[in-house]
Design a protein around this motif. Sequence first.
Motif: not given
Length: 279
Positions: A95-104, A106-114, A150-160
């Motif tokens: 969990s810690a490694v996953g959160i750290l990678l997500s923080a690297y 971006g903030s949205y990926t960090f929020a989802i990972a948390t 999708a958030v990781a590559v900056g295009n969330v619209e196609r994920s819904w």
Amino acid sequence: MNSRTFNAYIELLRPLNIGIVFLTIAAAAVIADARIADWLVVVLAALAGALIAGGGYALNDYFDLEIDRINRPSRPLPRGVASKEGVVWVWGATSAVGILLSAYLGSYTFAIATFWVVSLYFYNRTYKRTIFAGNVLVGLITGLAFVYGAVAVGNVERSWFPALFAFLINVARELVKDVEDLEGDAKENAQTLPVKYGIKPALMLASLTIILLVTATVLPYSSGMYTIEYLIIVALVNVALLYVVISMWMDRSPSNLKKLSLILKLNMILGLIAIFVGS
């Protein structure tokens, strides 16, 4: 640590399942128009999600030890080849490694990972044993994998839509698994839907969820979002989904429900292929 113990802890992470999570997040990023230059971001995002999922699976075995002594005695903890303390270390590290990678990333990926880590903890500790809340939470956690990629590559619209597909199929699968695990859950006083109200209401809700999913799969094609290739492949998904509905009413034995749960898992992969090919 000998090889037998090491393999037991790897088994706790559910290699097949986390492989599916990895591929799901990677595919979600590609569906969201990831560029070749984004390959490192895609790999790191997929790895982060897979590690967090693996930790969640391990934690599930920690909290379900007594239930698994009845329902799944071959799991590492009931077999005695892994310790509860070791499981906590595995969960914490992944969990810690996953959160750290997500923080690297971006903030949205960090929020989802948390959110994932916190939700998986409370799901395994509390909500898994409640009426329907745990089923919905698992569906939400799984659906967010597409949003995360999708958030990781900056295009969330196609994920819904992929997220909705994953949400519904996993809610249905969790309901089927609740019926499959009825004996062990009842002995441990887990207040799941089939324990509290019986098998029929659980199967009815699972059936309605699957029928809603089958109906929803047509919408992306009819709206022009996906191509005919998507519709052809998703037709196979829908045939399998309808088979699950019919079969679980005809045979409610744990062995058959286990098989149907696997079919639903494989259907998620086939549905992902349909979206990937047809998007």
